[in-house]
Design a protein around this motif. Structure first.
Motif, mmCIF file in Angstrom:
data_model
loop_
_atom_site.group_PDB
_atom_site.id
_atom_site.type_symbol
_atom_site.label_atom_id
_atom_site.label_comp_id
_atom_site.label_asym_id
_atom_site.label_seq_id
_atom_site.Cartn_x
_atom_site.Cartn_y
_atom_site.Cartn_z
ATOM 1 N N ASN A 73 0.835 -1.205 0.000
ATOM 2 C CA ASN A 73 0.000 0.000 0.000
ATOM 3 C C ASN A 73 0.866 1.250 0.000
ATOM 4 O O ASN A 73 0.556 2.244 -0.662
ATOM 5 N N GLU A 74 1.999 1.206 0.762
ATOM 6 C CA GLU A 74 2.891 2.363 0.780
ATOM 7 C C GLU A 74 3.529 2.581 -0.594
ATOM 8 O O GLU A 74 3.654 3.716 -1.055
ATOM 9 N N ILE A 75 3.924 1.466 -1.251
ATOM 10 C CA ILE A 75 4.518 1.569 -2.592
ATOM 11 C C ILE A 75 3.498 2.122 -3.582
ATOM 12 O O ILE A 75 3.797 2.997 -4.400
ATOM 13 N N ILE A 76 2.249 1.577 -3.490
ATOM 14 C CA ILE A 76 1.195 2.047 -4.387
ATOM 15 C C ILE A 76 0.917 3.523 -4.162
ATOM 16 O O ILE A 76 0.725 4.297 -5.105
ATOM 17 N N GLN A 77 0.907 3.935 -2.883
ATOM 18 C CA GLN A 77 0.652 5.342 -2.572
ATOM 19 C C GLN A 77 1.755 6.232 -3.155
ATOM 20 O O GLN A 77 1.494 7.306 -3.693
ATOM 21 N N LYS A 78 3.024 5.773 -3.026
ATOM 22 C CA LYS A 78 4.130 6.533 -3.613
ATOM 23 C C LYS A 78 3.996 6.605 -5.127
ATOM 24 O O LYS A 78 4.273 7.637 -5.744
ATOM 25 N N ASP A 79 3.564 5.486 -5.737
ATOM 26 C CA ASP A 79 3.378 5.459 -7.187
ATOM 27 C C ASP A 79 2.289 6.444 -7.609
ATOM 28 O O ASP A 79 2.426 7.161 -8.600
#
Length: 438
Positions: free
Chosen positions: A353-359
């Motif tokens: 979720n953190e990676i997706i949010q950064k993306d």
């Protein structure tokens, strides 16, 4: 497309160089600066604009100017602050020589601007979906700017990380829809400047991804990395959700199995309890028989047999109870392992979720950078009001109606805004995907 005479043979190139050099050389005047803008259309035609600053270095008035364009051109117009009385165009082997008669002559030691707008049809070739643009420009001035504006969605090819653009010394920028290649030239002699660009058109997925032209030589790789990164994250997310669903389903099945085992264990415990009570009753009967019928061995033998039978049943029930307890212990350990795996998956979900949010944040920044200031102003108004009419945008921003209409049309084409009928009026709102990214 008109048939084009190849320009690759060395002798013909040398001929063009000498022809352009001397055709534009004049003793009566000098060209102090040349700015050339070539807007490439999706149908492989080019809108070319040549702007020159002409300086009269003679003692006599200058009434005519000659300039050579190394292409077949048509639909051209000529403008100058001195006015244009007339002009003539001579076509010969893919070269156009234009002579311009000025309405007001250029006085000695004075200068004026001349702008030539024309339509070029013989500068682009296509092979296997790859476009090759080749343009020649005679540059008789010391200072010049060459600008090539590629069509929307066009991307310069770059095999092995090298852009297929010549000559070097260029810079690449964008106006939000097009890749723009610019050469700023400072020269000490007249030259023929040859531009060659290979490009292709990017195919975009059907989902709501905003089209962007490349900003630099590395943006294509950034887009490819972003797309494949998004696909990878989506795959990991689907795998995680699938695994999580599997664990939840297994937990549910194990819980149901535990409930069944507990129910069976309770039933066995009830049977043991009933058998114990029966044994107790039999022992009481035996005691009574021993008291009242001490001599009746048959009755005692029957009672003993029944006691042995119930004792055997009790032993079997105790053994079964032990087996069920072992199964329960084993299942409890399995449940603990699943809970640990579930916790690890939750941690992975949080990381994803953190990676997706950064993306998403990265995509937000990229989308916002590709917008012009006028587009950002209109989008901010829509975000502020939720929905707004085109007339209200004109009144608030002071932009002209045609300008607002053009910007609205481009934003609709790029799936950033949409029209929504509210009552009797069509109002503008952001699309669901652009709400997430803006």
């Amino acid at each position: 497309m008109d048939k084009v005479i190849p320009i690759r043979p060395k002798k013909f190139v040398m001929f063009l160089f000498l022809f352009f050099l001397f055709a534009n050389l004049s003793l009566a005047y000098t060209i102090e600066r040349v700015d050339i803008e070539c807007i490439v259309n999706p149908d492989d035609t080019i809108n070319e604009t040549i702007t020159m600053i002409i300086y009269n270095n003679e003692n006599e008035n200058l009434s005519s100017v000659t300039y050579t364009i190394p292409q077949n051109i048509r639909n051209f117009t000529i403008n100058s602050p001195n006015g244009v009385r007339g002009y003539s165009a001579l076509y010969d082997q893919g070269v156009t020589k234009i002579t311009i008669e000025l309405e007001k002559p250029i006085m000695p030691t004075e200068s004026t601007n001349i702008s030539i707008n024309c339509f070029v049809t013989d500068a682009i070739w296509t092979k296997n979906d790859v476009k090759q643009l080749i343009l020649n420009f005679p540059i008789p001035a010391k200072n010049a700017e060459i600008k090539v504006v590629l069509p929307p969605g066009a991307v310069i090819l770059s095999p092995q990380g090298t852009l297929l653009v010549t000559p070097s010394g260029y810079k690449i920028t964008t106006d939000g829809k097009h890749q723009i290649i610019i050469w700023d030239l400072s020269l000490d002699k007249e030259i023929t400047f040859t531009v060659a660009v290979k490009y292709s058109f990017v195919s975009y997925p059907s989902q709501n991804i905003i089209e962007h032209p490349a900003i630099s030589s590395n943006l294509k790789y950034l887009l490819i990395i972003t797309v494949f990164g998004t696909i990878l994250l989506g795959a990991l997310f689907v795998m995680e959700r699938t695994s999580k669903n599997r664990i939840v389903e297994e937990n549910k099945n194990i819980k149901n199995e535990l409930d069944k085992l507990k129910n069976k264990l309770k039933e066995k415990e009830d049977e043991v309890k009933n058998a114990t009570e029966i044994i107790k009753d039999l022992e009481e009967e035996l005691n009574k028989a021993n008291k009242n019928l001490l001599s009746k061995d048959e009755i005692i033998g029957v009672l003993n047999e029944r006691i042995s039978e119930y004792e055997s049943r009790i032993k079997n029930l105790v053994d079964e109870n032990a087996n069920y307890k072992e199964k329960i212990d084993s299942l409890s350990e399995y449940v603990k392992a699943l809970e640990k795996e579930n916790k690890e998956l939750k941690d992975k979900v949080r990381e994803l979720n953190e990676i997706i949010q950064k993306d998403i944040e990265l995509k937000k920044g990229v989308l916002w950078d590709f917008l012009t200031e006028d587009e950002k102003t209109i989008i901010d108004l829509i975000k502020k009001h939720g929905h707004i009419t085109q007339k209200e945008i004109v009144e608030i921003t002071g932009m002209s109606k045609p300008k607002v209409s053009r910007i609205i049309s481009e934003l609709e084409d790029r799936k950033i805004i949409r029209k929504e009928k509210i009552g009797r009026i069509n109002k503008l709102t952001l699309t669901e995907d652009s709400k997430k990214l803006l």
